[in-house]
Design an enzyme around this catalytic site. Structure first.
Site, PDB file in Angstrom:
ATOM      1  N   ARG A 118      11.785  -5.969   4.704  1.00 22.94           N
ATOM      2  CA  ARG A 118      11.492  -4.533   4.600  1.00 22.94           C
ATOM      3  C   ARG A 118      12.429  -3.737   5.509  1.00 22.94           C
ATOM      4  O   ARG A 118      12.727  -4.147   6.624  1.00 22.94           O
ATOM      5  CB  ARG A 118      10.055  -4.254   5.013  1.00 22.94           C
ATOM      6  CG  ARG A 118       9.825  -2.749   5.126  1.00 22.94           C
ATOM      7  CD  ARG A 118       8.424  -2.326   5.082  1.00 22.94           C
ATOM      8  NE  ARG A 118       7.633  -2.865   6.174  1.00 22.94           N
ATOM      9  CZ  ARG A 118       6.342  -2.641   6.292  1.00 22.94           C
ATOM     10  NH1 ARG A 118       5.721  -1.916   5.397  1.00 22.94           N
ATOM     11  NH2 ARG A 118       5.680  -3.161   7.286  1.00 22.94           N
ATOM     12  N   LYS A 140       0.837  -1.209   0.000  1.00 24.30           N
ATOM     13  CA  LYS A 140       0.000   0.000   0.000  1.00 24.30           C
ATOM     14  C   LYS A 140       0.871   1.260   0.000  1.00 24.30           C
ATOM     15  O   LYS A 140       0.656   2.170  -0.785  1.00 24.30           O
ATOM     16  CB  LYS A 140      -0.921   0.034   1.233  1.00 24.30           C
ATOM     17  CG  LYS A 140      -1.858  -1.141   1.343  1.00 24.30           C
ATOM     18  CD  LYS A 140      -2.765  -1.030   2.558  1.00 24.30           C
ATOM     19  CE  LYS A 140      -2.028  -1.098   3.883  1.00 24.30           C
ATOM     20  NZ  LYS A 140      -1.366  -2.387   4.160  1.00 24.30           N
ATOM     21  N   ARG A 187      -0.822  -9.321  13.010  1.00 26.47           N
ATOM     22  CA  ARG A 187      -1.351  -8.261  12.127  1.00 26.47           C
ATOM     23  C   ARG A 187      -2.197  -8.861  11.006  1.00 26.47           C
ATOM     24  O   ARG A 187      -3.210  -8.282  10.617  1.00 26.47           O
ATOM     25  CB  ARG A 187      -0.193  -7.431  11.556  1.00 26.47           C
ATOM     26  CG  ARG A 187       0.437  -6.545  12.613  1.00 26.47           C
ATOM     27  CD  ARG A 187       1.774  -6.000  12.162  1.00 26.47           C
ATOM     28  NE  ARG A 187       1.680  -5.114  11.032  1.00 26.47           N
ATOM     29  CZ  ARG A 187       2.713  -4.775  10.271  1.00 26.47           C
ATOM     30  NH1 ARG A 187       3.906  -5.271  10.518  1.00 26.47           N
ATOM     31  NH2 ARG A 187       2.550  -3.945   9.268  1.00 26.47           N
ATOM     32  N   ARG A 236      11.218  -2.520  11.224  1.00 28.81           N
ATOM     33  CA  ARG A 236      10.178  -2.024  12.127  1.00 28.81           C
ATOM     34  C   ARG A 236       9.899  -3.042  13.223  1.00 28.81           C
ATOM     35  O   ARG A 236       9.896  -4.241  12.984  1.00 28.81           O
ATOM     36  CB  ARG A 236       8.890  -1.752  11.337  1.00 28.81           C
ATOM     37  CG  ARG A 236       8.763  -0.312  10.899  1.00 28.81           C
ATOM     38  CD  ARG A 236       7.671  -0.075   9.908  1.00 28.81           C
ATOM     39  NE  ARG A 236       6.389  -0.697  10.208  1.00 28.81           N
ATOM     40  CZ  ARG A 236       5.312  -0.597   9.435  1.00 28.81           C
ATOM     41  NH1 ARG A 236       5.377   0.116   8.320  1.00 28.81           N
ATOM     42  NH2 ARG A 236       4.187  -1.193   9.745  1.00 28.81           N
ATOM     43  N   ARG A 257      -9.584   1.221   8.212  1.00 27.04           N
ATOM     44  CA  ARG A 257      -9.197  -0.157   8.509  1.00 27.04           C
ATOM     45  C   ARG A 257     -10.298  -0.914   9.226  1.00 27.04           C
ATOM     46  O   ARG A 257     -10.133  -2.103   9.533  1.00 27.04           O
ATOM     47  CB  ARG A 257      -8.003  -0.127   9.453  1.00 27.04           C
ATOM     48  CG  ARG A 257      -6.687  -0.309   8.786  1.00 27.04           C
ATOM     49  CD  ARG A 257      -5.648  -0.280   9.883  1.00 27.04           C
ATOM     50  NE  ARG A 257      -4.546  -1.081   9.566  1.00 27.04           N
ATOM     51  CZ  ARG A 257      -3.425  -0.590   9.023  1.00 27.04           C
ATOM     52  NH1 ARG A 257      -3.331   0.671   8.739  1.00 27.04           N
ATOM     53  NH2 ARG A 257      -2.431  -1.394   8.801  1.00 27.04           N
TER      54      ARG A 257
END
Ligand code: AP5
Length: 214
Positions: A127, A13, A171, A160, A88
């Site tokens: 990431r 996203k 998540r 992260r 969300r």
């Protein structure tokens, strides 16, 4: 143009929202980036959000909705915006509709970036994020020019806290329970478009552009 980016954590996203914002000259509004900036700045909002984010849970609607509704009323949003990470939940989607309808407008597109859960877990471990400017990299698919340094602002890149595999699983569960119902919500409003997010980043973007139009 008012665009919402939908998709599981790590679906891409943020990566695509930056490109959409640049192509259509509209601001990119990421609730995740807003919360991370608040955590970094040690604000009250940041302190509240951190405990939910680190556990892989959603920040309560009441801490998110007003923040976004205030942001989209700003001058730079008069020609539209791309929302990344909001809404969300169904109550968040309803709050957005109410705010947009109050000024006689509507959201144009909800772009669903479709990626299966198995691919997400692999992506997230690679990431690297810049907590200063919000830029996102991947050690294999989108590496920075200099290892662990942000191309845009020169800050150190980090893994992260919520990208650790056990938190990613939480998540994903939260996504399926609370966010996936938005697919039906926006299908019902005839504004949902879906792209195959397992393709390379350039192909995903060209598919999105083809759906949104020039
Ligand atoms: P947020 O920051 O929004 O996290 P997220 O939705 O979980 O999304 P991510 O940022 O993890 O992934 P992404 O889809 O943007 O993927 P990206 O482009 O980085 O939110 C974090 C937390 O904040 C939430 O868990 C929640 O606690 C809280 N929060 C935020 N908004 C909230 C709200 N509205 N309500 C309540 N709580 C809220 O890509 C991922 C990786 O894959 C990158 O390394 C990228 O380089 C790579 N990649 C991207 N596309 C491709 C591709 N096509 N091929 C290969 N690799 C790719």
């Amino acid at each position: 143009m008012k665009v919402i980016m939908l998709g599981a954590p790590g679906a891409g996203k943020g990566t695509q929202a930056v490109r959409v914002a640049s192509a259509y000259q509209i601001p990119h509004i990421s609730t995740g980036d807003i919360f991370r900036a608040n955590i970094k700045g040690g604000t009250e909002l940041g302190k509240k959000a951190k405990e939910y984010m680190d556990a892989g849970n959603l920040v309560p609607d009441e801490l998110v909705c007003d923040l976004v509704v205030d942001r989209i009323k700003k001058e730079d949003c008069k020609n539209g915006y791309v929302l990344d990470g909001f809404p969300r939940t169904i109550p968040q989607a309803e709050a957005l509709d109410k705010a947009v309808e109050a000024i006689g407008e509507k959201v144009d597109f909800a772009v669903n970036i479709d990626v299966p859960d198995e691919a997400i877990i692999t992506r997230m471990s690679g990431r690297r994020a810049c907590l200063t400017c919000g830029a996102t990299y991947h050690i294999e698919y989108n590496p920075p020019k200099k290892a662990d340094i942000c191309d845009t602002c020169g800050s150190a890149l980090v893994l992260r806290e919520d990208d650790k595999p056990e938190t990613v699983k939480t998540r994903l569960n939260v996504y399926h329970e609370q966010t996936q119902p938005l697919i039906d919500y926006y299908t019902g409003k005839n504004i949902l478009v879906t792209v195959d997010g397992t393709q390379n980043m350039d192909k995903v973007f060209s598919d999105i552009k083809a759906l949104l139009g020039e």
